[in-house]
Design a protein around this motif. Structure first.
Motif, PDB file in Angstrom:
ATOM      1  N   ASN A   1       0.824  -1.208   0.000  1.00 20.08           N
ATOM      2  CA  ASN A   1       0.000   0.000   0.000  1.00 20.08           C
ATOM      3  C   ASN A   1       0.863   1.264   0.000  1.00 20.08           C
ATOM      4  OD1 ASN A   1      -2.628  -1.081  -0.092  1.00 20.08           O
ATOM      5  ND2 ASN A   1      -2.542  -1.596   2.073  1.00 20.08           N
ATOM      6  N   THR A   2       1.969   1.207   0.730  1.00 21.55           N
ATOM      7  CA  THR A   2       2.900   2.337   0.733  1.00 21.55           C
ATOM      8  C   THR A   2       3.472   2.556  -0.665  1.00 21.55           C
ATOM      9  OG1 THR A   2       3.494   1.957   3.043  1.00 21.55           O
ATOM     10  CG2 THR A   2       5.050   3.241   1.715  1.00 21.55           C
ATOM     11  N   TYR A   3       3.790   1.454  -1.338  1.00 22.53           N
ATOM     12  CA  TYR A   3       4.315   1.544  -2.705  1.00 22.53           C
ATOM     13  C   TYR A   3       3.295   2.183  -3.640  1.00 22.53           C
ATOM     14  CZ  TYR A   3       5.708   0.111  -7.381  1.00 22.53           C
ATOM     15  OH  TYR A   3       6.031   0.105  -8.708  1.00 22.53           O
ATOM     16  N   LEU A   4       2.034   1.762  -3.537  1.00 26.24           N
ATOM     17  CA  LEU A   4       0.997   2.334  -4.395  1.00 26.24           C
ATOM     18  C   LEU A   4       0.843   3.830  -4.155  1.00 26.24           C
ATOM     19  CD1 LEU A   4      -1.741  -0.461  -4.213  1.00 26.24           C
ATOM     20  CD2 LEU A   4      -0.302   0.099  -6.172  1.00 26.24           C
ATOM     21  N   ASP A   5       0.942   4.236  -2.895  1.00 21.71           N
ATOM     22  CA  ASP A   5       0.846   5.667  -2.573  1.00 21.71           C
ATOM     23  C   ASP A   5       2.009   6.448  -3.186  1.00 21.71           C
ATOM     24  OD1 ASP A   5      -1.506   5.564  -1.164  1.00 21.71           O
ATOM     25  OD2 ASP A   5      -0.550   5.333   0.791  1.00 21.71           O
ATOM     26  N   GLN A   6       3.216   5.905  -2.993  1.00 21.71           N
ATOM     27  CA  GLN A   6       4.409   6.626  -3.455  1.00 21.71           C
ATOM     28  C   GLN A   6       4.513   6.620  -4.984  1.00 21.71           C
ATOM     29  OE1 GLN A   6       7.518   4.561  -1.321  1.00 21.71           O
ATOM     30  NE2 GLN A   6       7.320   5.881   0.487  1.00 21.71           N
ATOM     31  N   ALA A   7       4.086   5.535  -5.618  1.00 19.87           N
ATOM     32  CA  ALA A   7       4.183   5.451  -7.080  1.00 19.87           C
ATOM     33  C   ALA A   7       3.173   6.367  -7.756  1.00 19.87           C
ATOM     34  CB  ALA A   7       3.972   4.014  -7.531  1.00 19.87           C
ATOM     35  N   ALA A   8       2.061   6.634  -7.086  1.00 13.83           N
ATOM     36  CA  ALA A   8       1.041   7.566  -7.588  1.00 13.83           C
ATOM     37  C   ALA A   8       0.634   7.265  -9.034  1.00 13.83           C
ATOM     38  CB  ALA A   8       1.549   9.001  -7.469  1.00 13.83           C
ATOM     39  N   GLY A   9       0.363   5.987  -9.315  1.00  6.68           N
ATOM     40  CA  GLY A   9      -0.094   5.615 -10.657  1.00  6.68           C
ATOM     41  C   GLY A   9       1.007   5.116 -11.556  1.00  6.68           C
ATOM     42  N   ALA A  10       2.245   5.554 -11.323  1.00  8.68           N
ATOM     43  CA  ALA A  10       3.366   5.132 -12.168  1.00  8.68           C
ATOM     44  C   ALA A  10       4.030   3.895 -11.564  1.00  8.68           C
ATOM     45  CB  ALA A  10       4.376   6.268 -12.306  1.00  8.68           C
ATOM     46  N   VAL A  11       3.271   2.809 -11.474  1.00  7.63           N
ATOM     47  CA  VAL A  11       3.806   1.596 -10.871  1.00  7.63           C
ATOM     48  C   VAL A  11       4.558   0.771 -11.900  1.00  7.63           C
ATOM     49  CG1 VAL A  11       1.889   1.518  -9.220  1.00  7.63           C
ATOM     50  CG2 VAL A  11       1.765   0.181 -11.335  1.00  7.63           C
ATOM     51  N   ASP A  12       5.427  -0.089 -11.418  1.00  6.43           N
ATOM     52  CA  ASP A  12       6.054  -1.079 -12.280  1.00  6.43           C
ATOM     53  C   ASP A  12       5.037  -2.202 -12.444  1.00  6.43           C
ATOM     54  OD1 ASP A  12       7.413  -3.646 -12.858  1.00  6.43           O
ATOM     55  OD2 ASP A  12       9.222  -2.412 -12.827  1.00  6.43           O
ATOM     56  N   PRO A  13       4.473  -2.413 -13.629  1.00  7.86           N
ATOM     57  CA  PRO A  13       3.364  -3.361 -13.785  1.00  7.86           C
ATOM     58  C   PRO A  13       3.716  -4.790 -13.395  1.00  7.86           C
ATOM     59  CG  PRO A  13       4.189  -2.648 -15.933  1.00  7.86           C
ATOM     60  CD  PRO A  13       4.824  -1.766 -14.910  1.00  7.86           C
ATOM     61  N   GLU A  14       4.931  -5.226 -13.735  1.00  6.22           N
ATOM     62  CA  GLU A  14       5.312  -6.599 -13.396  1.00  6.22           C
ATOM     63  C   GLU A  14       5.435  -6.768 -11.884  1.00  6.22           C
ATOM     64  OE1 GLU A  14       8.775  -9.951 -14.275  1.00  6.22           O
ATOM     65  OE2 GLU A  14       8.879  -7.977 -15.227  1.00  6.22           O
ATOM     66  N   ALA A  15       6.096  -5.817 -11.221  1.00  2.76           N
ATOM     67  CA  ALA A  15       6.271  -5.900  -9.772  1.00  2.76           C
ATOM     68  C   ALA A  15       4.917  -5.877  -9.071  1.00  2.76           C
ATOM     69  CB  ALA A  15       7.146  -4.756  -9.281  1.00  2.76           C
ATOM     70  N   ALA A  16       4.007  -5.022  -9.544  1.00  2.00           N
ATOM     71  CA  ALA A  16       2.691  -4.923  -8.917  1.00  2.00           C
ATOM     72  C   ALA A  16       1.896  -6.216  -9.090  1.00  2.00           C
ATOM     73  CB  ALA A  16       1.923  -3.743  -9.504  1.00  2.00           C
ATOM     74  N   ARG A  17       1.922  -6.764 -10.312  1.00  2.00           N
ATOM     75  CA  ARG A  17       1.180  -8.004 -10.548  1.00  2.00           C
ATOM     76  C   ARG A  17       1.747  -9.161  -9.730  1.00  2.00           C
ATOM     77  NH1 ARG A  17       1.257  -6.264 -16.099  1.00  2.00           N
ATOM     78  NH2 ARG A  17      -0.829  -5.533 -16.724  1.00  2.00           N
ATOM     79  N   VAL A  18       3.063  -9.270  -9.698  1.00  2.00           N
ATOM     80  CA  VAL A  18       3.705 -10.349  -8.939  1.00  2.00           C
ATOM     81  C   VAL A  18       3.382 -10.211  -7.452  1.00  2.00           C
ATOM     82  CG1 VAL A  18       5.913 -11.294  -8.181  1.00  2.00           C
ATOM     83  CG2 VAL A  18       5.550 -10.758 -10.600  1.00  2.00           C
ATOM     84  N   CYS A  19       3.423  -8.993  -6.954  1.00  2.00           N
ATOM     85  CA  CYS A  19       3.146  -8.776  -5.531  1.00  2.00           C
ATOM     86  C   CYS A  19       1.720  -9.204  -5.187  1.00  2.00           C
ATOM     87  CB  CYS A  19       3.359  -7.314  -5.169  1.00  2.00           C
ATOM     88  SG  CYS A  19       3.232  -6.989  -3.396  1.00  2.00           S
ATOM     89  N   GLY A  20       0.755  -8.830  -6.019  1.00  2.00           N
ATOM     90  CA  GLY A  20      -0.619  -9.237  -5.778  1.00  2.00           C
ATOM     91  C   GLY A  20      -0.762 -10.742  -5.785  1.00  2.00           C
ATOM     92  N   ALA A  21      -0.114 -11.401  -6.747  1.00  2.00           N
ATOM     93  CA  ALA A  21      -0.185 -12.853  -6.851  1.00  2.00           C
ATOM     94  C   ALA A  21       0.497 -13.534  -5.662  1.00  2.00           C
ATOM     95  CB  ALA A  21       0.460 -13.313  -8.157  1.00  2.00           C
ATOM     96  N   VAL A  22       1.601 -12.973  -5.215  1.00  2.00           N
ATOM     97  CA  VAL A  22       2.335 -13.539  -4.077  1.00  2.00           C
ATOM     98  C   VAL A  22       1.495 -13.475  -2.805  1.00  2.00           C
ATOM     99  CG1 VAL A  22       4.269 -13.093  -2.525  1.00  2.00           C
ATOM    100  CG2 VAL A  22       4.660 -13.207  -4.984  1.00  2.00           C
ATOM    101  N   ILE A  23       0.866 -12.333  -2.573  1.00  2.00           N
ATOM    102  CA  ILE A  23       0.031 -12.179  -1.375  1.00  2.00           C
ATOM    103  C   ILE A  23      -1.142 -13.153  -1.411  1.00  2.00           C
ATOM    104  CG2 ILE A  23      -1.523 -10.619  -0.133  1.00  2.00           C
ATOM    105  CD1 ILE A  23       0.323  -8.307  -1.040  1.00  2.00           C
ATOM    106  N   ALA A  24      -1.872 -13.163  -2.533  1.00  2.00           N
ATOM    107  CA  ALA A  24      -3.023 -14.060  -2.654  1.00  2.00           C
ATOM    108  C   ALA A  24      -2.589 -15.521  -2.557  1.00  2.00           C
ATOM    109  CB  ALA A  24      -3.744 -13.809  -3.977  1.00  2.00           C
ATOM    110  N   GLY A  25      -1.446 -15.845  -3.166  1.00  2.00           N
ATOM    111  CA  GLY A  25      -0.962 -17.220  -3.151  1.00  2.00           C
ATOM    112  C   GLY A  25      -0.574 -17.694  -1.771  1.00  2.00           C
TER     113      GLY A  25
END
Length: 490
Positions: free
Chosen positions: A380-404
């Motif tokens: 969540n801190t990363y999403l705040d700091q990135a302000a929309g300019a996220v690294d798409p691969e890192a964001a997708r992997v992070c979501g998958a890792v948490i859910a997994g």
């Protein structure tokens, strides 16, 4: 991997009998009623332990019995004017159903006591032949506790201590007050089977010992159950098996801690007794599992409705983070900051390492869950700091890792639907108002809806507001004095 062995009272390096394979037995319920949440705590704990062993690369054979002949079943049947078979069949089905609702995996082997009478009789005959059991004149067969020099090793109790101050039922048919029944002579109206000692039925402790030997062989790697089973049930199981087959019975004994309700022992008289079915009618299985996993399986677990509600809120927060990571990856704006993305990747690696360390340390689910709670915070801190300019691969992997990680624990995250959210309803009202005379009022509604979405970190709604305004030739401009709506051309 280290596991706390209840019989030795210490953590031991786990080394299965057969490399790469684990044979595991957990005592199932006596099917005369719906199981309560204390029972559920045990079954959920061992489900998670089984899942981690599988995730660690072991081929796990998991067996769990159904005790479908017992005094409790017979008494319940007599109370209700039914047969013992009818009671057992009803609550066997209910148990299987509620376990599946709690996301507990079916066992690989689920023997029923009434289908295993032959192996039980065979074991009893072997014990009699070896001098460890005897048939009484009344048709009962008893195990001779003092014939087993290792009796007490599972529970840590000594025979002499058991006699001091013990309330032992008077029974003239026993050679020793400590001896326990392997076979019970038939009584009118009870289930019964033929045996060399006359018609009767097996004793409770006899069932599991015979079924473990038949379906898993001896010794098995792990034998588990609630702490209340350590004595006399597990002690008596072990005594029969080791004396009958001289192969050892279980290398590791595991027992779950007691479940309390608001700090007190669960009791119908106190009005704090809850069945698993009752709880699952009010809350999700995922929330109940998450609540239980936040306490180590050997420690007492304090259940409360408030804590369960807190677990639901935690689930929503985790699911929201996973959704926001995916959405942000699909709607990247601007050039991602490589340093921020590297920080998120490092956070994922730390969480995974801590999770594995905790699970390999006697299945410390409390620490494992905490590791991923921390990753959710950092995401969540990363999403705040990135302000929309996220690294798409890192964001997708992070979501998958948490859910997994949570799925591996059997905690399925809720799916957050996005029908027309409250924020968009506000935008719709605002847009309608914008076509009227009160432009300022419309602007306030639109900006309030966007602020609400941003405060909730609901970037999908916030961006949908922006996109709807853009379609109307409008835009939101954020200034040091606040936000305002303006025409794109102005």
């Amino acid at each position: 991997m280290k596991i706390y062995n209840s019989s030795t009272h210490k953590k031991e390096e786990f080394r299965p009998v057969e490399e790469g394979k684990v044979r595991m037995y957990v005592c199932g319920p006596t099917v005369y009623d719906n199981i309560h949440i204390g029972n559920a705590r045990t079954f959920i704990s061992f489900d998670v332990i089984r899942r981690w062993l599988i995730a660690s690369g072991y081929e796990v054979t998991f067996a769990q019995n159904l005790t479908d002949v017992d005094d409790k079943i017979i008494n319940r049947a007599n109370e209700q004017g039914r047969t013992a078979k009818e009671v057992a069949e009803e609550f066997s089905k209910k148990f299987i159903d509620v376990m599946r609702r709690a996301n507990v995996m079916d066992p690989d082997v689920r023997p029923r006591a009434t289908k295993e009478i032959g192996p039980m009789i065979g074991m009893i005959k072997t014990l009699i032949e070896q001098g460890h059991a005897y048939a009484a004149d009344n048709g009962d067969v008893y195990f001779s506790v003092r014939s087993d020099p290792s009796y007490g090793e599972v529970s840590g109790r000594k025979i002499d201590d058991l006699m001091v101050g013990a309330r032992i039922e008077e029974n003239e048919d026993k050679n020793d007050p400590l001896d326990f029944a392997l076979w019970k002579a038939a009584k009118p109206g009870e289930p019964m089977w033929n045996s060399p000692w006359g018609k009767g039925r097996p004793g409770w402790h006899t069932e599991c010992a015979a079924m473990v030997h038949r379906y898993l062989g001896c010794p098995i790697d792990i034998h588990g159950g609630g702490s209340d089973l350590a004595f006399p049930h597990h002690e008596n199981e072990c005594a029969q098996a080791t004396c009958a087959w001289h192969q050892g019975f279980a290398n590791t004994w595991m027992h779950t801690g007691m479940l309390l309700v608001d700090g007190e022992k669960m009791s119908k008289s106190l009005g704090n007794f809850f069945t698993l079915e009752e709880v699952l009618e009010k809350h999700s299985a995922a929330a109940l599992r998450l609540l239980m996993l936040q306490t180590h399986y050997r420690s007492p677990l304090d259940f409360s409705w408030e804590r369960l509600e807190g677990a639901e809120n935690s689930l929503a927060r985790i699911a929201g983070t996973v959704r926001n990571l995916k959405w942000a990856a699909d709607h990247v704006e601007g050039q991602p900051d490589a340093e921020l993305a590297a920080g998120l990747t490092s956070a994922m690696e730390r969480a995974a390492a801590e999770y594995e360390t905790c699970m390999n340390d006697d299945f410390n689910t409390a620490g494992a869950v905490a590791a991923y709670f921390q990753l959710v915070t950092e995401a969540n801190t990363y999403l705040d700091q990135a302000a929309g300019a996220v690294d798409p691969e890192a964001a997708r992997v992070c979501g998958a890792v948490i859910a997994g990680a949570f799925a591996q624990l059997g905690v399925e995250l809720p799916v957050i639907e996005e029908p027309l959210p409250i924020g968009l309803l506000g935008v719709a009202a605002g847009l309608c108002a914008y076509t009227g005379d009160d432009v300022d009022e419309a602007a306030e509604k639109i900006l309030a809806a966007r602020a609400e979405a941003r405060a909730a970190k609901n970037w999908e709604v916030a961006d949908a507001i922006r996109d709807q305004l853009k379609d109307m030739g409008l835009m939101i401009e954020d200034t040091s004095a606040g936000s305002r709506i303006k025409h794109l051309a102005s």
